[in-house]
Design a protein around this motif. Structure first.
Motif, mmCIF file in Angstrom:
data_model
loop_
_atom_site.group_PDB
_atom_site.id
_atom_site.type_symbol
_atom_site.label_atom_id
_atom_site.label_comp_id
_atom_site.label_asym_id
_atom_site.label_seq_id
_atom_site.Cartn_x
_atom_site.Cartn_y
_atom_site.Cartn_z
ATOM 1 N N ALA A 397 0.808 -1.220 0.000
ATOM 2 C CA ALA A 397 0.000 0.000 0.000
ATOM 3 C C ALA A 397 0.839 1.267 0.000
ATOM 4 O O ALA A 397 0.300 2.357 -0.211
ATOM 5 N N GLN A 398 2.139 1.148 0.228
ATOM 6 C CA GLN A 398 2.967 2.348 0.346
ATOM 7 C C GLN A 398 2.930 3.227 -0.904
ATOM 8 O O GLN A 398 2.759 4.451 -0.788
ATOM 9 N N PRO A 399 3.065 2.658 -2.116
ATOM 10 C CA PRO A 399 2.998 3.536 -3.302
ATOM 11 C C PRO A 399 1.665 4.264 -3.428
ATOM 12 O O PRO A 399 1.628 5.430 -3.842
ATOM 13 N N SER A 400 0.578 3.593 -3.067
ATOM 14 C CA SER A 400 -0.737 4.242 -3.167
ATOM 15 C C SER A 400 -0.847 5.403 -2.184
ATOM 16 O O SER A 400 -1.399 6.458 -2.511
ATOM 17 N N LEU A 401 -0.317 5.219 -0.987
ATOM 18 C CA LEU A 401 -0.344 6.312 -0.019
ATOM 19 C C LEU A 401 0.542 7.467 -0.489
ATOM 20 O O LEU A 401 0.184 8.644 -0.327
ATOM 21 N N ARG A 402 1.689 7.141 -1.053
ATOM 22 C CA ARG A 402 2.550 8.201 -1.592
ATOM 23 C C ARG A 402 1.802 9.013 -2.658
ATOM 24 O O ARG A 402 1.895 10.243 -2.700
ATOM 25 N N GLU A 403 1.067 8.299 -3.507
ATOM 26 C CA GLU A 403 0.310 8.986 -4.558
ATOM 27 C C GLU A 403 -0.776 9.865 -3.954
ATOM 28 O O GLU A 403 -1.000 11.001 -4.411
ATOM 29 N N LEU A 405 -0.764 11.248 -0.965
ATOM 30 C CA LEU A 405 -0.107 12.410 -0.350
ATOM 31 C C LEU A 405 0.315 13.414 -1.401
ATOM 32 O O LEU A 405 0.222 14.629 -1.192
ATOM 33 N N SER A 406 0.790 12.904 -2.520
ATOM 34 C CA SER A 406 1.189 13.810 -3.606
ATOM 35 C C SER A 406 -0.016 14.599 -4.115
ATOM 36 O O SER A 406 0.074 15.815 -4.345
ATOM 37 N N ARG A 407 -1.164 13.925 -4.267
ATOM 38 C CA ARG A 407 -2.372 14.636 -4.733
ATOM 39 C C ARG A 407 -2.801 15.683 -3.709
ATOM 40 O O ARG A 407 -3.169 16.812 -4.083
ATOM 41 N N ALA A 412 -3.203 21.228 -2.241
ATOM 42 C CA ALA A 412 -3.046 22.215 -1.171
ATOM 43 C C ALA A 412 -2.288 23.445 -1.659
ATOM 44 O O ALA A 412 -2.680 24.586 -1.374
ATOM 45 N N PHE A 413 -1.227 23.250 -2.408
ATOM 46 C CA PHE A 413 -0.420 24.391 -2.850
ATOM 47 C C PHE A 413 -1.033 25.088 -4.059
ATOM 48 O O PHE A 413 -0.735 26.257 -4.307
ATOM 49 N N GLU A 414 -1.847 24.357 -4.815
ATOM 50 C CA GLU A 414 -2.523 25.032 -5.933
ATOM 51 C C GLU A 414 -3.599 25.983 -5.432
ATOM 52 O O GLU A 414 -3.767 27.081 -5.969
ATOM 53 N N GLY A 415 -4.335 25.543 -4.427
ATOM 54 C CA GLY A 415 -5.423 26.387 -3.916
ATOM 55 C C GLY A 415 -5.156 26.944 -2.538
ATOM 56 O O GLY A 415 -6.060 27.532 -1.922
ATOM 57 N N TYR A 416 -3.931 26.735 -2.040
ATOM 58 C CA TYR A 416 -3.565 27.188 -0.689
ATOM 59 C C TYR A 416 -4.626 26.726 0.315
ATOM 60 O O TYR A 416 -5.182 27.498 1.092
ATOM 61 N N ASP A 417 -4.864 25.416 0.268
ATOM 62 C CA ASP A 417 -5.928 24.783 1.044
ATOM 63 C C ASP A 417 -5.316 24.155 2.298
ATOM 64 O O ASP A 417 -4.549 23.194 2.228
ATOM 65 N N LEU A 418 -5.682 24.692 3.462
ATOM 66 C CA LEU A 418 -5.124 24.192 4.714
ATOM 67 C C LEU A 418 -5.641 22.792 5.049
ATOM 68 O O LEU A 418 -4.926 21.998 5.664
ATOM 69 N N GLU A 419 -6.865 22.493 4.660
ATOM 70 C CA GLU A 419 -7.422 21.175 4.994
ATOM 71 C C GLU A 419 -6.635 20.053 4.313
ATOM 72 O O GLU A 419 -6.295 19.044 4.937
ATOM 73 N N ASN A 420 -6.374 20.223 3.045
ATOM 74 C CA ASN A 420 -5.565 19.225 2.356
ATOM 75 C C ASN A 420 -4.160 19.154 2.933
ATOM 76 O O ASN A 420 -3.547 18.079 2.997
ATOM 77 N N MET A 421 -3.649 20.288 3.356
ATOM 78 C CA MET A 421 -2.299 20.343 3.906
ATOM 79 C C MET A 421 -2.212 19.547 5.209
ATOM 80 O O MET A 421 -1.352 18.672 5.375
ATOM 81 N N ILE A 422 -3.124 19.819 6.125
ATOM 82 C CA ILE A 422 -3.077 19.115 7.410
ATOM 83 C C ILE A 422 -3.387 17.643 7.230
ATOM 84 O O ILE A 422 -2.824 16.773 7.911
#
Length: 1447
Positions: A397-403, A405-407, A412-422
């Motif tokens: 499951a590690q690669p899926s979790l990495r993916e 987290l990447s999404r 988060a950085f595209e929309g400066y979204d704190l919820e996705n960040m936390i």
């Protein structure tokens, strides 16, 4: 009617069925049937009680109601039931007409009365029956009979099920669930109808479900237990089917029932979760909730529900679980996250998550998790426990979790979204909490995400500010571990925005201070990961710093600058943290190790307070006296017992083949091990080398017990798994088991130490089962740690850190018969397991499972122990033998078969094509040098082979195996010269590496190795080369003599790698040449003298020998300037023996000796020194070689010179001086005067006679004699304990004779062309360097008169200046003599100071024309400006000016 009365009536009365059954075999006539029917009607007319009649229509077998019946029994029963049904219908019809009531009403009344009679009412139940959740066995049988009769009535249209339910509900507030289940089962009233028609169904159904889940059947009622499961699964299946079946256009009634079913299921789910929440301490909640959770199984509730409905239900339940009571805030999650790992979670919750997730892929689960997080308020504890469960039960499951987290980070950085960040941060930390085998550490993830210029935040300043603002908002809630990660591994920040980062760092450090996590406690070489949220204790960090500092000290030999800076600028941390960790009391080894040396260096540098050091020493002494260790664990439970139970449970799960539960159990085992082996959370991060102390005291008793328990359990598991399937058919349990052990550094170190001890010291005591299990364990340990820490053996048996597999392989010392047997058994098991486990895998993965070091041990041992293997030598390209070889599973079966022997298994393995094919891979090839190293470790006295067998085996290996083998495969390519080179290198390496060999196995050095055998093989091959003139491809240009001298020259060149060798390289060179001399003396002397043919005549050529002595032997003579007797005799013997191969032997000896006298003065001087012992040996040898001819003239000249020197010593009149070289005469005089203890008067008298004789030859002889005496004088300076006052007196006498001539100065100018230049080839380079010292030491101890005479000698000032320059350079380079308390007049500083004053006085007394070299003046300017100024003034007195321009 009570239950007892009913049973009594049934047992005492004969039923209608019994009465009819007795006559069923008699064939009735038609008239008999009519008569019987009339009789029956008459009987029924007399029996008006329908309930009693209903009770009499069947005769249920209480014991066999659920037992399968034969066809005849079924037919008989069917006939009876049909006839009984007909009777009931007839009676119902009669009473209906009589009473004017519909038959259906009467039938319902009759069935309901019987039903109440069987089950009873709540008012009639006793207390014991009220607590019972299901019917008794007797009640259940009667109910089944009743329902069968009802089904008959229903089939004939005289029964109304809906009316039955209405009447039943009037009397029962909460219907019995088993009764409802049976209505559904017999298709009288379906559960769907009840759900649709009963308004109060939600209330009583939930209550009944909870009650039934919470009720436990009495012991022994297995049938009741099965009924309980069937009732629950059936109800759940109907609820799922009606609640989640998708209809395109559902009616209003369908929507209502769907909502009702969902509501009931939600109530049960929340009840389950409430139960878990109320008992958070327990690993499992109540049995009721656990039983309901077991129903969440596709095989149990999927019988009536479709796959789509099941998916919808599981998705719905998972969503409601993740959003259950979302009271915890994000700040709570950040703070408490470390308590929500898989190992600490309730087992009921993790099992629920597993059952809900079983039909989904990992990608689907994580996508759904993301959707829930985005659209709902969630329970963070359950969300993070769910993620841990998915990761633990799904190792991929590690690669899926990495993916995911990447999404999240991208969004988060595209929309400066704190919820996705936390969300991303919490999920990444949760994965890291489960250990490195599940997900990378937090520090690695943080560095990977934000540590580089391509990080998510590096696109713009706004993104950077967003990240730092987010991290700053987390600071008040962050555990200290994560703050340290952010400080020590900060996000990438461009230089122009550095101030933004420093603001965050300042804030984080302030928070650390508030948490009493001082920045001072962050350590010197801190490596932090988020592997655990618990605060890193300062003591743990200090231990890491100490290990790093000691490691740096071991590699550099100096105190690390970081430690020195800390002792000054971070003194509080240094004194209160670092030093206590460094000075932890321990049992000190007898020989100081690196840690002790580091402490001593710190103490000498005044970095350790004296009191603290004294306390440390006293504590260590007490520990040595006590010699005990203890480990304390702060836990209420005995972790050893917990671990024992967990390992047993894992073994049982392995037998059952439950992969998911095995992964979960391994996570729990890993958690228990973290309690037993308490360590810093960051200890493994940055750990690149594990030290394996082969001679260290045993680990604490608890650690040893734990390691033994783990290894024993693994061996048992391996045997159980192998009985069921070969390794290639087994699951990944073994690799996961080993991976679970790697999270604890102490455990890993203890495991490796224990395996080393077992393999090296206790191999003979291991059983076959242990051996197989340990072999498989080593395979998986090597495979799992292939990219992990290396292992450094202490003492350093191996030159550098190696992988764990190779380190453990080095414990297998094949020195004795018993060691060889254990080694071959272990290696056969490991290689068989690795080959079978890697079957059908890609080649690289196969190689990861087959340890090359163990494979090469088999290549060495199998032919050695099995002679038949030599005839079937391994070759990948060789065809398979005429019979079919065993496949890989069969090979493993042979290894595990208790009736098979190791030799049989090894023989099968040796012939297997897969084993042979590995020989084509370079890393699996046993080189000839490796074979020789193994062979030289064998103890001859305890070898498996006898002396003749060992000779036969070694000759086979050398001549048949490795000589024809290509060089790229580790052989010699058919070149005998290459074969001999390997043998020579191995023999010399054996001597050079004897210390390491002794460290590994003390008995090898005590009892002797196979070195004599290998030396014998070398002698055989060298002799064959010499006799047959066979030297491979170089036959025409290189003979044996050239080959031998080229070999030793290359060895010496590889030892000295720089132009200015250090002391270590000089010692290495000395050891190399001493070893070579042993080999040289073991080979025939004639091989070292070359015989060449010129013009049809054979002559001796000694150029190689002369070059060897001048360039190599000269440097290692002890004492300097003198070869050993044995070496001198061997070389002279070679000259004599080689001469007889020429036509004129005596003439060739004379020519050769003349050449040696001229170009090899060291051999000449050594021969003169040993001639008294050599002459009888050489004379005997020469007479034997030349049939009694007299010695050659040049050798006879040695005897004549000796007689002349003796006569001169006795003061006799000068006999004719032999026609010998000046050096030969000087060497003879030197040996005679020193060897015979000539007194000063005799030597002075002899010198006077020689001076009176005069002549150039006598002067040269005296200069050579002075050089030899000065060489003795230097030796006395180097070794003051050898007091020799006669040497200085002799030097003084010689100076008195030679001082007026400039020749004596030439011995101090070895680099100038002169007749005395060959003197430099007599002594070592070190002595030549010390000649300037001897020059001043001698002169300064002479009388003023003699000094004045010396100053007047031509060229004296030039020599004095050069010697002073060389003397200064010796001091600057650190080559000066050591001060000696025995000789206060020869102290180095005193000599240097006196030399300077003497030189200044000489300069002032010498005419300006005596020194004209400006080069010497410039050299003096760099070393001693005062002497340079004196020389400048001396050469040009007018250069002095009264006006000094200092600018």
């Amino acid at each position: 009617m009570s239950l007892s009365a009913s049973c009594e009536s049934v047992s005492q009365k004969r039923t209608v069925s019994n009465l009819l059954a007795g006559r069923v075999l008699k064939r009735l006539k038609e008239e008999d049937g009519q008569q019987l029917q009339e009789a029956t009607i008459q009987l029924l007319g007399q029996q008006q009680n329908l309930c009693s009649l209903l009770r009499e229509v069947g005769n249920p077998d209480l014991c066999n109601i659920f037992r399968p019946q034969t066809g005849e029994q079924k037919e008989s029963k069917g006939n009876s039931c049909a006839m009984a049904g007909s009777l009931l219908v007839c009676e119902l019809r009669r009473q209906s007409l009589q009473l004017g009531v519909p038959m259906a009403v009467l039938a319902v009344k009759m069935v309901l009365e019987r039903l109440m009679e069987i089950t009873g009412t709540e008012a009639e139940k006793e207390e014991e029956d009220r607590r019972r959740g299901l019917l008794t066995c007797s009640q259940r049988v009667q109910l089944c009979v009743l329902l069968e009769s009802s089904k008959q009535l229903l089939s004939q249209g005289v029964f109304c099920p809906k009316l039955l339910w209405q009447e039943y509900r009037k009397d029962q507030r909460s219907p019995k669930l088993e009764v409802v289940y049976n209505f559904h089962l017999y298709n009288i009233l379906t559960l769907k109808y009840i759900l649709e028609s009963d308004d109060g169904v939600r209330m009583w159904l939930v209550y009944q479900l909870k009650a039934l889940c919470g009720w436990t059947p009495p012991e022994g009622e297995e049938e009741t237990r099965q009924v309980q499961l069937k009732v629950l699964s059936t109800v759940l299946g109907v609820l799922v089917e009606n609640g989640f079946e998708r209809n395109h256009e559902p009616a209003a009634a369908d929507k209502r029932i769907s909502l009702l079913c969902c509501s009931v299921l939600d109530d049960m789910l929340f009840w389950l979760l409430d139960t878990v929440e109320k008992s958070p301490v327990l690993k499992t909640a109540g049995t009721g909730a656990e039983l309901w959770m077991q129903m969440f199984d596709a095989s149990l509730c999927g019988g009536s529900a479709s796959e789509d409905a099941l998916r919808c239900f599981f998705t719905h339940s998972l969503t409601h679980t993740l959003t259950y009571k979302p009271r915890l805030t994000v700040s709570d999650a950040i703070t408490l996250q470390s308590e929500w790992t898989f190992a600490k979670a309730s087992r009921l919750v993790t099992c629920l998550f597993r059952k809900l997730a079983v039909i989904f892929s990992v990608e689907q689960l994580l996508c759904h998790l993301q959707q829930v997080l985005e659209t709902h308020e969630v329970n963070w504890k359950l969300v993070l426990c769910f993620l841990s469960t998915v990761l633990v039960y799904n190792p991929c499951a590690q690669p899926s979790l990495r993916e995911l987290l990447s999404r999240l980070l991208t969004s988060a950085f595209e929309g400066y979204d704190l919820e996705n960040m936390i969300t991303a941060f919490l999920l990444a930390r949760q994965g890291a909490l489960e250990g490195a085998s599940i997900f990378p550490s937090y520090s690695e993830w943080f560095k990977m995400s934000f540590g580089g210029g391509s990080g998510y935040h590096a696109a713009s300043k706004k993104s950077l500010v967003f990240l730092l603002k987010f991290l700053s908002d987390l600071v008040p809630f962050e555990p200290p571990q994560y703050l340290k990660v952010h400080i020590l591994h900060p996000p990438f920040v461009p230089l122009k925005h550095r101030s933004l980062l420093m603001e965050y760092v300042s804030l984080a450090k302030t928070r650390l201070a508030d948490l009493k996590e001082s920045v001072e406690d962050m350590g010197l070489y801190e490596h932090v990961s988020g592997a655990g949220i618990t605060s890193v204790q300062p003591q743990c960090q200090a231990v890491q710093d100490v290990e790093k500092a000691v490691a740096l000290f071991a590699s550099t030999g100096r105190i690390s600058p970081t430690v020195m800076e800390a002792s000054i600028f971070r003194r509080p941390y240094f004194l209160t943290r670092f030093l206590p960790a460094l000075l932890t009391p321990r049992v000190l080894p007898v020989k100081p190790d690196t840690r002790m040396s580091f402490i001593e260096v710190l103490k000498k540098a005044d970095k350790i307070p004296a009191a603290q050091y004294s306390s440390y020493v006293e504590s260590c002494q007490k520990l040595r006296q006590q010699d005990c260790s203890a480990v304390c664990l702060d836990t209420n439970d005995d972790p050893l017992e917990i671990l024992k139970i967990q390992l047993q449970e894992f073994k049982q799960l392995l037998v059952e083949g439950n992969d998911g539960e095995m992964s979960a159990q391994l996570s729990r085992i890993s958690h228990t091990l973290s309690v037993i082996f308490p360590a810093c959370p960051d200890e493994l991060i940055g750990l690149s080398v594990i030290k394996l102390n082969t001679n260290s005291p045993p680990s604490p008793e608890l650690h040893v017990k734990v390691v033994n328990m783990i290894l024993r359990n693994f061996c048992q598991c391996m045997l159980d798994a192998s009985r069921a399937n070969p390794p290639n058919k087994q699951s990944l349990w073994a690799s996961r088991f080993v991976s679970a052990l790697l999270g604890e550094p102490q455990l890993l170190s203890s495991l490796i130490h224990r395996l080393w001890d077992l393999f090296h010291n206790q191999g003979s005591s291991l059983s076959a089962a242990h051996l197989l299990g340990l072999a498989a364990f080593v395979v998986h340990l090597h495979n799992t740690m292939s990219h992990g820490p290396l292992v450094q053996l202490v003492p350093p048996i191996l030159p550098e850190p190696v992988p764990v597999g190779e380190a453990l392989s080095s414990a297998l010392v094949c020195s004795t018969h018993s060691n060889m047997l254990f080694c071959v058994r272990l290696c056969v098991a490991a290689v068989c397991y690795g080959m079978c486990r890697g079957d059908s895998l890609p080649q690289q993965q196969q190689q990861d499972l087959i340890l090359s070091s163990l494979y090469k041990k088999l290549l060495y041992l199998i032919p050695r122990l099995l002679p038949e293997a030599r005839r079937a030598s391994i070759a990948a390209s060789s065809p398979v033998s005429e019979y079919q070889e065993e496949n890989l599973p069969g090979l493993w079966s042979s290894a595990t078969d208790t009736n098979s022997t190791w030799s049989k298994t090894a023989w099968h393995l040796w012939r297997h094509p897969a084993f042979s094919q590995l020989g084509d891979i370079p890393q699996y090839q046993l080189l000839f040098s490796d074979w020789l190293a193994n062979e030289l470790r064998v103890q001859r006295s305890e070898d498996a082979l006898s002396d003749p067998e060992r000779q036969e085996y070694q000759q086979w290996a050398c001549l048949e195996l490795y000589l024809p083998r290509p060089e790229e495969r580790g052989g010699c390519g058919g070149d005998m010269r290459s074969l001999c080179s390997h043998l020579l290198n191995a023999i010399m390496d054996q001597h050079l590496g004897k210390q390491n060999l002794a460290k590994l196995d003390h008995s090898v050095s005590e009892k002797g190795t196979c070195l004599p055998d290998i030396l014998s093989r070398l002698q055989e091959l060298i002799y064959e080369m010499e006799v047959t003139d066979l030297c491979g491809s170089c036959r025409s240009t290189v003979d044996v003599c050239d080959f031998l001298f080229e070999f030793v020259s290359e060895r010496c060149s590889s030892t000295v790698t720089s132009a200015s060798p250090s002391i270590s390289t000089e010692l290495s060179l000395q050891l190399t040449l001493n070893t070579w001399n042993r080999v040289l003396l073991a080979l025939p002397a004639v091989l070292f003298i070359k015989v060449k043919a010129e013009g049809g005549r054979r002559t001796l050529e000694c150029n190689k020998l002369i070059k060897h002595v001048n360039h190599h032997q000269r440097k290692v003579c002890s004492p300097a300037g003198l070869l050993s007797f044995h070496l001198t005799a061997h070389l002279l013997k070679g000259v004599l023996c080689a001469s007889v191969r020429c036509g004129r032997a005596a003439e060739e000896v004379n020519k050769a000796w003349s050449q040696i006298s001229l170009h090899c003065p060291l051999l000449l001087v050594s021969t003169v020194h040993w001639w008294e012992r050599l002459s009888p040996v050489m004379l005997s040898l020469w007479h034997h070689l030349s049939d009694g001819e007299p010695l050659p003239e040049q050798l006879q000249l040695l005897t004549n010179c000796q007689k002349w020197a003796c006569s001169l010593e006795k003061g006799q009149s000068l006999s004719p001086v032999p026609a010998a070289s000046a050096l030969l005469l000087a060497a003879t005089l030197h040996h005679t005067w020193r060897g015979r203890g000539c007194n000063n008067q005799d030597s002075s008298a002899a010198l006077n006679m020689l001076r009176a004789e005069g002549g150039t030859q006598h002067r040269q002889m005296l200069v050579f004699l002075l050089f030899l005496c000065v060489n003795d004088y230097v030796l006395a300076l180097l070794y003051p304990q050898n007091k020799d006052h006669k040497t200085r007196t002799l030097c003084t006498d010689l100076l008195c004779v030679l001082v007026d001539s400039a020749d004596w100065l030439l011995i101090f100018k070895s680099n100038e062309q002169s007749v005395y230049q060959s003197m430099a080839m007599v002594t070592s380079d070190e002595f030549i360097q010390l000649m300037p010292w001897a020059f001043y030491s001698l002169l300064l101890h002479q009388s003023t008169e003699l000094q004045q005479r010396a100053v007047c000698c031509p060229g004296f000032l030039h020599t004095a200046v050069r010697c002073y320059i060389s003397l200064m350079q010796l001091f600057l380079e650190g080559h000066g003599l050591r001060p000696s308390p025995e000789r206060s007049d020869n102290q180095p500083l005193q000599i240097l100071s006196n030399a300077k004053h003497f030189l200044l006085r000489v300069i002032s007394q010498t005419p300006p024309a005596a020194l004209s070299s400006s080069q010497l003046q410039s050299q003096c300017a760099d070393l001693d400006p005062e002497v340079a100024a004196a020389l400048s003034v001396h050469q040009d007195p007018h250069s002095l000016s009264p006006e000094m321009d200092f600018l």
